[in-house]
Motif scaffolding. Structure first.
Motif, PDB file in Angstrom:
ATOM      1  N   PRO A 144      -5.889  49.379   2.860  1.00  0.00           N
ATOM      2  CA  PRO A 144      -6.035  50.832   3.004  1.00  0.00           C
ATOM      3  C   PRO A 144      -4.655  51.500   3.039  1.00  0.00           C
ATOM      4  O   PRO A 144      -3.680  50.924   3.533  1.00  0.00           O
ATOM      5  N   LYS A 145      -4.589  52.705   2.515  1.00  0.00           N
ATOM      6  CA  LYS A 145      -3.330  53.448   2.502  1.00  0.00           C
ATOM      7  C   LYS A 145      -2.953  53.820   3.939  1.00  0.00           C
ATOM      8  O   LYS A 145      -3.790  54.226   4.732  1.00  0.00           O
ATOM      9  N   ILE A 146      -1.677  53.697   4.243  1.00  0.00           N
ATOM     10  CA  ILE A 146      -1.176  54.043   5.577  1.00  0.00           C
ATOM     11  C   ILE A 146      -0.873  55.536   5.585  1.00  0.00           C
ATOM     12  O   ILE A 146      -0.127  56.036   4.735  1.00  0.00           O
ATOM     13  N   GLY A 147      -1.459  56.246   6.536  1.00  0.00           N
ATOM     14  CA  GLY A 147      -1.205  57.677   6.672  1.00  0.00           C
ATOM     15  C   GLY A 147       0.128  57.940   7.346  1.00  0.00           C
ATOM     16  O   GLY A 147       0.618  57.112   8.127  1.00  0.00           O
ATOM     17  N   ARG A 148       0.705  59.086   7.082  1.00  0.00           N
ATOM     18  CA  ARG A 148       2.012  59.444   7.669  1.00  0.00           C
ATOM     19  C   ARG A 148       1.985  59.372   9.194  1.00  0.00           C
ATOM     20  O   ARG A 148       2.945  58.959   9.821  1.00  0.00           O
ATOM     21  N   ASN A 149       0.877  59.804   9.789  1.00  0.00           N
ATOM     22  CA  ASN A 149       0.802  59.869  11.254  1.00  0.00           C
ATOM     23  C   ASN A 149       0.145  58.649  11.893  1.00  0.00           C
ATOM     24  O   ASN A 149      -0.059  58.615  13.099  1.00  0.00           O
ATOM     25  N   ASP A 150      -0.161  57.642  11.073  1.00  0.00           N
ATOM     26  CA  ASP A 150      -0.726  56.396  11.619  1.00  0.00           C
ATOM     27  C   ASP A 150       0.376  55.593  12.309  1.00  0.00           C
ATOM     28  O   ASP A 150       1.560  55.739  11.973  1.00  0.00           O
ATOM     29  N   PRO A 151      -0.015  54.716  13.259  1.00  0.00           N
ATOM     30  CA  PRO A 151       0.988  53.825  13.858  1.00  0.00           C
ATOM     31  C   PRO A 151       1.601  52.938  12.777  1.00  0.00           C
ATOM     32  O   PRO A 151       0.920  52.498  11.865  1.00  0.00           O
ATOM     33  N   CYS A 152       2.885  52.706  12.875  1.00  0.00           N
ATOM     34  CA  CYS A 152       3.577  51.896  11.872  1.00  0.00           C
ATOM     35  C   CYS A 152       3.051  50.461  11.921  1.00  0.00           C
ATOM     36  O   CYS A 152       2.916  49.869  13.004  1.00  0.00           O
ATOM     37  N   PRO A 153       2.764  49.856  10.761  1.00  0.00           N
ATOM     38  CA  PRO A 153       2.242  48.482  10.734  1.00  0.00           C
ATOM     39  C   PRO A 153       3.258  47.436  11.206  1.00  0.00           C
ATOM     40  O   PRO A 153       2.885  46.301  11.466  1.00  0.00           O
ATOM     41  N   CYS A 154       4.523  47.809  11.371  1.00  0.00           N
ATOM     42  CA  CYS A 154       5.527  46.833  11.812  1.00  0.00           C
ATOM     43  C   CYS A 154       5.407  46.538  13.310  1.00  0.00           C
ATOM     44  O   CYS A 154       5.999  45.582  13.800  1.00  0.00           O
ATOM     45  N   GLY A 155       4.648  47.389  14.029  1.00  0.00           N
ATOM     46  CA  GLY A 155       4.435  47.142  15.453  1.00  0.00           C
ATOM     47  C   GLY A 155       5.452  47.813  16.359  1.00  0.00           C
ATOM     48  O   GLY A 155       5.489  47.545  17.560  1.00  0.00           O
ATOM     49  N   SER A 156       6.265  48.705  15.831  1.00  0.00           N
ATOM     50  CA  SER A 156       7.288  49.358  16.643  1.00  0.00           C
ATOM     51  C   SER A 156       6.725  50.350  17.651  1.00  0.00           C
ATOM     52  O   SER A 156       7.406  50.718  18.607  1.00  0.00           O
ATOM     53  N   GLY A 157       5.516  50.819  17.436  1.00  0.00           N
ATOM     54  CA  GLY A 157       4.913  51.821  18.304  1.00  0.00           C
ATOM     55  C   GLY A 157       5.192  53.234  17.831  1.00  0.00           C
ATOM     56  O   GLY A 157       4.644  54.194  18.369  1.00  0.00           O
ATOM     57  N   LYS A 158       6.042  53.389  16.834  1.00  0.00           N
ATOM     58  CA  LYS A 158       6.339  54.712  16.280  1.00  0.00           C
ATOM     59  C   LYS A 158       5.308  55.071  15.216  1.00  0.00           C
ATOM     60  O   LYS A 158       4.608  54.211  14.692  1.00  0.00           O
ATOM     61  N   LYS A 159       5.281  56.365  14.905  1.00  0.00           N
ATOM     62  CA  LYS A 159       4.464  56.778  13.768  1.00  0.00           C
ATOM     63  C   LYS A 159       5.116  56.240  12.497  1.00  0.00           C
ATOM     64  O   LYS A 159       6.357  56.117  12.425  1.00  0.00           O
ATOM     65  N   TYR A 160       4.297  55.975  11.499  1.00  0.00           N
ATOM     66  CA  TYR A 160       4.782  55.445  10.220  1.00  0.00           C
ATOM     67  C   TYR A 160       5.849  56.354   9.625  1.00  0.00           C
ATOM     68  O   TYR A 160       6.874  55.884   9.118  1.00  0.00           O
ATOM     69  N   LYS A 161       5.668  57.689   9.713  1.00  0.00           N
ATOM     70  CA  LYS A 161       6.625  58.622   9.101  1.00  0.00           C
ATOM     71  C   LYS A 161       8.002  58.559   9.760  1.00  0.00           C
ATOM     72  O   LYS A 161       8.998  58.926   9.148  1.00  0.00           O
ATOM     73  N   HIS A 162       8.069  58.124  11.015  1.00  0.00           N
ATOM     74  CA  HIS A 162       9.352  58.042  11.715  1.00  0.00           C
ATOM     75  C   HIS A 162       9.937  56.628  11.700  1.00  0.00           C
ATOM     76  O   HIS A 162      10.967  56.394  12.323  1.00  0.00           O
ATOM     77  N   CYS A 163       9.270  55.724  11.019  1.00  0.00           N
ATOM     78  CA  CYS A 163       9.719  54.326  11.060  1.00  0.00           C
ATOM     79  C   CYS A 163       9.871  53.783   9.627  1.00  0.00           C
ATOM     80  O   CYS A 163      10.791  54.140   8.913  1.00  0.00           O
ATOM     81  N   CYS A 164       8.953  52.950   9.239  1.00  0.00           N
ATOM     82  CA  CYS A 164       9.077  52.236   7.967  1.00  0.00           C
ATOM     83  C   CYS A 164       8.848  53.114   6.728  1.00  0.00           C
ATOM     84  O   CYS A 164       9.247  52.739   5.637  1.00  0.00           O
ATOM     85  N   MET A 165       8.187  54.266   6.882  1.00  0.00           N
ATOM     86  CA  MET A 165       7.993  55.143   5.717  1.00  0.00           C
ATOM     87  C   MET A 165       9.353  55.542   5.148  1.00  0.00           C
ATOM     88  O   MET A 165       9.529  55.564   3.938  1.00  0.00           O
ATOM     89  N   LYS A 166      10.309  55.808   6.024  1.00  0.00           N
ATOM     90  CA  LYS A 166      11.651  56.167   5.557  1.00  0.00           C
ATOM     91  C   LYS A 166      12.286  54.989   4.820  1.00  0.00           C
ATOM     92  O   LYS A 166      12.937  55.175   3.803  1.00  0.00           O
ATOM     93  N   LYS A 167      12.071  53.780   5.328  1.00  0.00           N
ATOM     94  CA  LYS A 167      12.627  52.583   4.668  1.00  0.00           C
ATOM     95  C   LYS A 167      11.944  52.374   3.306  1.00  0.00           C
ATOM     96  O   LYS A 167      12.608  52.061   2.332  1.00  0.00           O
ATOM     97  N   ASP A 168      10.591  52.546   3.273  1.00  0.00           N
ATOM     98  CA  ASP A 168       9.839  52.354   2.022  1.00  0.00           C
ATOM     99  C   ASP A 168      10.276  53.341   0.955  1.00  0.00           C
ATOM    100  O   ASP A 168      10.248  53.038  -0.236  1.00  0.00           O
ATOM    101  N   GLN A 169      10.701  54.531   1.376  1.00  0.00           N
ATOM    102  CA  GLN A 169      11.122  55.551   0.414  1.00  0.00           C
ATOM    103  C   GLN A 169      12.626  55.499   0.156  1.00  0.00           C
ATOM    104  O   GLN A 169      13.158  56.312  -0.578  1.00  0.00           O
ATOM    105  N   GLY A 170      13.287  54.551   0.805  1.00  0.00           N
ATOM    106  CA  GLY A 170      14.725  54.395   0.599  1.00  0.00           C
ATOM    107  C   GLY A 170      15.551  55.465   1.314  1.00  0.00           C
ATOM    108  O   GLY A 170      16.684  55.752   0.918  1.00  0.00           O
ATOM    109  N   LEU A 171      14.987  56.043   2.367  1.00  0.00           N
ATOM    110  CA  LEU A 171      15.692  57.106   3.096  1.00  0.00           C
ATOM    111  C   LEU A 171      16.406  56.595   4.355  1.00  0.00           C
ATOM    112  O   LEU A 171      17.152  57.328   4.971  1.00  0.00           O
ATOM    113  N   ALA A 172      16.132  55.374   4.743  1.00  0.00           N
ATOM    114  CA  ALA A 172      16.734  54.854   5.982  1.00  0.00           C
ATOM    115  C   ALA A 172      17.935  53.988   5.682  1.00  0.00           C
ATOM    116  O   ALA A 172      18.159  53.456   4.657  1.00  0.00           O
TER     117      ALA A 172
END
Length: 172
Positions: A144-172
């Motif tokens: 399933p697609k991960i939503g911006r406001n869903d918990p990050c699948p990496c387990g950090s406890g952050k929202k996806y948009k504040h964690c791995c989404m930035k890495k996936d988009q090459g912004l981190a």
């Protein structure tokens, strides 16, 4: 030269020489004639020598070979085309559901639109096969697609948009 090689050469020549419209008209008319008869007599097996069958349908043997090339994926028992000649005996065991499906897949409206299909299947069955074809073209995600406001699948406890989404988009 075998009929299949002649068919293969004909396709290449016609594309190269710009005579494709003339070729396509002859081939599609031959194909429609053959399929209309097969569908009208779908309970009878199609068998005979290639030369005799081409003569029966009033098509050049090379055009009949094109038909055989096209129907291979709709046969219960496909056979090798390479060594066929005018005297070769063929017995076509056609899976009509697969044939109708494959005609849609090939975009062959002139074939799946033949009125003779109603002699093979009722309209409900034709619609069912068409729906299966459409469904086969639908993309399905493995995950399933991960939503911006869903918990990050990496387990950090952050929202996806504040964690791995930035890495996936090459912004981190």
């Amino acid at each position: 030269m075998t009929l299949f090689k002649e068919w293969d050469n004909l396709i290449r020549e016609e594309r190269d020489q710009g005579q494709f419209n003339v070729f396509w008209k002859e081939y599609s008319e031959a194909e429609m004639t053959i399929y209309a008869d097969i569908l009208s007599h779908h309970k009878e097996p199609m068998s005979g020598k290639i030369g005799e069958l081409a003569e029966k349908y009033k098509v050049r043997p090379v055009m009949f070979m094109g038909f055989l090339d096209g129907i291979q994926s709709s046969l219960n028992k496909p056979f090798a085309l390479d060594d066929l000649d005018l005297e070769s005996q063929i017995d076509l065991d056609i899976d009509f559901e697969k044939l109708y499906f494959n005609m849609h897949d090939a975009g062959a409206e002139h074939l799946y639109g033949l009125e003779e299909w109603t002699k093979v299947f009722d309209m409900d069955k034709l619609e069912e096969i068409y729906k299966a074809y459409k469904q086969s073209k639908t993309f399905h995600r493995a995950q399933p697609k991960i939503g911006r406001n869903d918990p990050c699948p990496c387990g950090s406890g952050k929202k996806y948009k504040h964690c791995c989404m930035k890495k996936d988009q090459g912004l981190a």
